[in-house]
Design a protein around this motif. Structure first.
Motif, PDB file in Angstrom:
ATOM      1  N   SER A  19       0.840  -1.191   0.000  1.00  0.00           N
ATOM      2  CA  SER A  19       0.000   0.000   0.000  1.00  0.00           C
ATOM      3  C   SER A  19       0.879   1.246   0.000  1.00  0.00           C
ATOM      4  CB  SER A  19      -0.907  -0.041   1.232  1.00  0.00           C
ATOM      5  OG  SER A  19      -1.620   1.153   1.374  1.00  0.00           O
ATOM      6  N   HIS A 114      -0.480   1.992   9.587  1.00  0.00           N
ATOM      7  CA  HIS A 114      -0.334   1.524  10.963  1.00  0.00           C
ATOM      8  C   HIS A 114       1.120   1.583  11.447  1.00  0.00           C
ATOM      9  CE1 HIS A 114       0.645  -1.821   8.414  1.00  0.00           C
ATOM     10  NE2 HIS A 114       1.315  -2.349   9.414  1.00  0.00           N
ATOM     11  N   ASP A 277      -6.558   2.722  12.992  1.00  0.00           N
ATOM     12  CA  ASP A 277      -5.113   2.872  12.809  1.00  0.00           C
ATOM     13  C   ASP A 277      -4.733   4.297  12.395  1.00  0.00           C
ATOM     14  OD1 ASP A 277      -6.099   2.782  10.217  1.00  0.00           O
ATOM     15  OD2 ASP A 277      -4.297   1.815   9.426  1.00  0.00           O
ATOM     16  N   THR A 344      -3.465 -10.205  -0.988  1.00  0.00           N
ATOM     17  CA  THR A 344      -3.427  -9.215   0.090  1.00  0.00           C
ATOM     18  C   THR A 344      -3.304  -7.802  -0.469  1.00  0.00           C
ATOM     19  OG1 THR A 344      -2.453 -10.779   1.630  1.00  0.00           O
ATOM     20  CG2 THR A 344      -2.018  -8.453   2.046  1.00  0.00           C
ATOM     21  N   GLY A 345      -4.050  -6.882   0.114  1.00  0.00           N
ATOM     22  CA  GLY A 345      -3.986  -5.475  -0.306  1.00  0.00           C
ATOM     23  C   GLY A 345      -5.306  -5.029  -0.904  1.00  0.00           C
TER      24      GLY A 345
HETATM   25  C1  VG1 Z   1      -0.508  -5.288   5.509  1.00  0.00           C
HETATM   26  C2  VG1 Z   1      -1.705  -6.204   5.644  1.00  0.00           C
HETATM   27  C3  VG1 Z   1      -2.607  -6.059   4.449  1.00  0.00           C
HETATM   28  C4  VG1 Z   1      -3.016  -4.588   4.288  1.00  0.00           C
HETATM   29  C5  VG1 Z   1      -1.779  -3.724   4.215  1.00  0.00           C
HETATM   30  C6  VG1 Z   1      -2.107  -2.246   4.178  1.00  0.00           C
HETATM   31  O1  VG1 Z   1       0.241  -5.647   4.369  1.00  0.00           O
HETATM   32  O2  VG1 Z   1      -1.295  -7.542   5.796  1.00  0.00           O
HETATM   33  O3  VG1 Z   1      -3.730  -6.889   4.614  1.00  0.00           O
HETATM   34  O4  VG1 Z   1      -3.782  -4.412   3.123  1.00  0.00           O
HETATM   35  O5  VG1 Z   1      -0.952  -3.948   5.352  1.00  0.00           O
HETATM   36  O6  VG1 Z   1      -2.869  -1.854   5.270  1.00  0.00           O
HETATM   37  P1  VG1 Z   1       1.571  -6.560   4.450  1.00  0.00           P
HETATM   38  O7  VG1 Z   1       2.087  -6.597   3.042  1.00  0.00           O
HETATM   39  O8  VG1 Z   1       2.478  -5.904   5.419  1.00  0.00           O
HETATM   40  O9  VG1 Z   1       1.124  -7.898   4.942  1.00  0.00           O
HETATM   41  V1  VG1 Z   1      -2.607  -0.330   5.940  1.00  0.00           V
HETATM   42  O10 VG1 Z   1      -3.904   0.017   6.978  1.00  0.00           O
HETATM   43  O11 VG1 Z   1      -1.142  -0.509   6.653  1.00  0.00           O
HETATM   44  O12 VG1 Z   1      -2.573   0.683   4.588  1.00  0.00           O
END
Ligand code: VG1
Ligand code: CO
Length: 543
Positions: A19, A114, A277, A344-345
């Motif tokens: 993201s 987060h 978050d 995921t994402g």
């Molecule tokens: C993490 C989560 C994923 C989520 C992403 C962004 O990604 O697992 O489910 O979409 O964070 O969320 P990763 O690649 O670290 O597993 V946020 O609220 O941090 O934009």
């Protein structure tokens, strides 16, 4: 006021992850780093000239400075207009909403979500497209490619714009509209939920506590939960966004939202608790003496969404990210709904939502949302829960028990091994990949492997294919383990191990998840050699 062209050279490491682009703040603050990436966005979207964009962020350290740079670059490159949240604040779902209702060409959100904030912590930038959703993979690749060949960017030399005053102003010929970050979002929430019923619930003595974790949802939750719905003042805590989130991780899970956990598991606990978050797109749901896992919450919302006016016609279909537990699939099967499994994402839900194939989706990482915007939405999930509670008038724990008894329960947990040496993490995944074909039929900790593969997704709407989206191992009887490396961290690698097992006996619905999953956890180590590769004997975070 002068428009200048600054010469630059490509800076390595501008590849966005799950993201957006996230880096240590000092990396983002180094000369040309932010500017190069913004210039690459302009190139990726085919130029910003004549376009209108939304701009806002979660208020973390460097948010204010970055906003001024982005505005001056947009003006210098001929953007028509920027719609900016007051004080450069906008939650991710509110930004998504603004992009949609104002029909802009997209928007820039300054957030590392987060991840913690501050001079020594993380900063981030993400671009959302005209549908309000995160950049799809193909555009992400174009932006990254552009970052590898950027040689110059345009910027206006001028004083800072005062972003604290609502209204319209002008910057080198570009219109800048500064808007209340909360108003349009609050109106959208009011259109989806029965605010009268929630107000009645809150007036009946039902007590809630919302922990904004010193992040962006504070002003939103204050306005909606306290000022509009009548929750007593003080129901929303840690409500003032701070540049370093009060020194904490704005990550709503039982570890980082321990303060809230202690309250809902303590004496005189409120009926309902929730947290969000950094950028307001995640949610944590707790009831008195009960933590609701995000996967369970998603399934409960799917089962009961029709109780809220915005979803009273039922859902078009549902979707979950692959590692998310299959509790949702149980509800979908019972209700005859299509259920999609995506990587995921949030970006992978966009096409399904745009095409009207699904109206509710979620991830195990505390993200839940619907077709009202194109991002996950923390406060929306809280309000949908409150609407359901206002209709059912039952404690959260009773709702969970009834849900599991009706649909069955998928015990679930995610184990994170953080800050692992990247080479070791990659070696673990490579080794695992290499032995997948030999796994079916083998036994590990009393479980027999039924299937083992690396997840690839074929988008049913645009036909695009996304490979290497996590290794999944299925066992006879329904247990499952998923392994993948995080794409949001800024230091080393984070190995995520997603563990799940199925229980359909109604007398076994209240066990401890870690104990129930003990053999699955043991099998994960046996198959992947987690300890052997990482040297870790236990995960850093269990959610
Ligand atoms: C993490 C989560 C994923 C989520 C992403 C962004 O990604 O697992 O489910 O979409 O964070 O969320 P990763 O690649 O670290 O597993 V946020 O609220 O941090 O934009
Ligand atoms: Co977030």
């Amino acid at each position: 006021m002068q428009r200048i062209t600054v010469q630059t050279t490509p800076i390595e490491g501008q590849k966005p992850g799950t993201s957006g682009l996230r880096k240590k703040t000092h990396v983002f603050m180094q000369p040309h780093f932010l500017e190069n990436f913004i210039q690459s966005i302009w190139v990726g979207i085919g130029g910003v000239e004549g376009k209108t964009l939304v701009l806002g962020g979660d208020g973390r350290y460097f948010n204010d400075r970055a906003a001024q740079v982005i505005l001056r670059m947009a003006a210098a490159s001929g953007a028509k207009k920027m719609i900016v949240g007051q004080n450069a604040l906008l939650s991710t779902p509110a930004a998504s909403n603004l992009i949609r209702i104002r029909k802009t060409d997209g928007g820039i959100i300054m957030s590392a979500s987060h991840n913690p904030g501050g001079p020594k912590e993380d900063f981030g930038v993400k671009f959302n497209t005209a549908n309000g959703g995160p950049t799809p993979e193909e555009l992400t690749n174009r932006i990254f490619e552009a970052s590898k060949s950027v040689t110059a960017y345009d910027i206006v030399e001028t004083q800072d714009i005062d972003l604290s005053q609502l209204g319209t102003t002008e910057l080198a010929g570009m219109e800048v509209e500064i808007v209340d970050p909360v108003a349009d979002y609050a109106a959208l929430m009011q259109s989806l939920f029965d605010f009268g019923a929630i107000r009645d619930l809150l007036a009946s003595g039902f007590r809630l506590r919302f922990d904004a974790m010193h992040a962006v949802t504070g002003p939103y939750a204050k306005a909606i939960l306290e000022e509009t719905l009548g929750a007593p003042e003080g129901s929303v805590v840690n409500a003032v966004p701070s540049p370093d989130f009060g020194g904490g991780h704005p990550d709503p899970n039982p570890i980082w939202a321990k303060e809230l956990m202690d309250v809902v598991f303590g004496e005189g606990a409120p009926d309902f608790g929730a947290a969000s978050d950094g950028d307001g797109d995640r949610n944590m749901i707790v009831g008195r003496n009960i933590y609701v896992t995000p996967s369970d919450s998603l399934a409960v919302l799917a089962a009961n969404a029709h109780l809220a006016p915005g979803y009273s016609d039922g859902l078009k279909g549902v979707a979950r990210s692959m590692p998310t537990s299959r509790e949702l699939d149980r509800v979908a099967a019972a209700k005859g709904l299509d259920c999609f499994e995506t990587p995921t994402g949030w970006k992978f839900f966009g096409n399904l939502l745009d095409a009207g194939r699904v109206s509710l989706c979620g991830e195990e990482s505390a993200g839940t949302g619907s077709d009202h915007v194109r991002e996950k939405d923390g406060l929306w999930a809280v309000l949908l829960w409150l609407n359901i509670l206002a209709v059912k008038r039952q404690p959260v724990a009773s709702i969970m028990t009834a849900h599991w008894e009706q649909y069955g329960r998928n015990y679930y947990s995610r184990h994170d091994y953080e800050g692992v040496d990247s080479d070791k993490a990659n070696a673990l995944v490579d080794a695992l990949r290499g032995k997948l074909i030999h796994l079916p039929g083998q036994d590990f900790s009393g479980l027999t492997v039924e299937s083992a593969d690396e997840f690839a997704y074929d988008d049913p709407v645009d036909g695009s294919r996304s490979e290497n989206q996590g290794i999944r191992i299925g066992f006879t009887g329904g247990a499952r383990i998923v392994f993948r490396l995080s794409g949001t961290g800024t230091v080393g690698a984070t190995l995520r191990v997603y563990l799940e097992d199925v229980e359909t006996d109604p007398s076994k619905m209240h066990r401890d998840a870690q104990e129930t999953l003990a053999n699955v956890i043991a099998a994960a180590d046996e198959i992947a050699g987690i300890e052997a590769y990482t040297g870790r004997t236990a995960p850093d975070v269990k959610t």
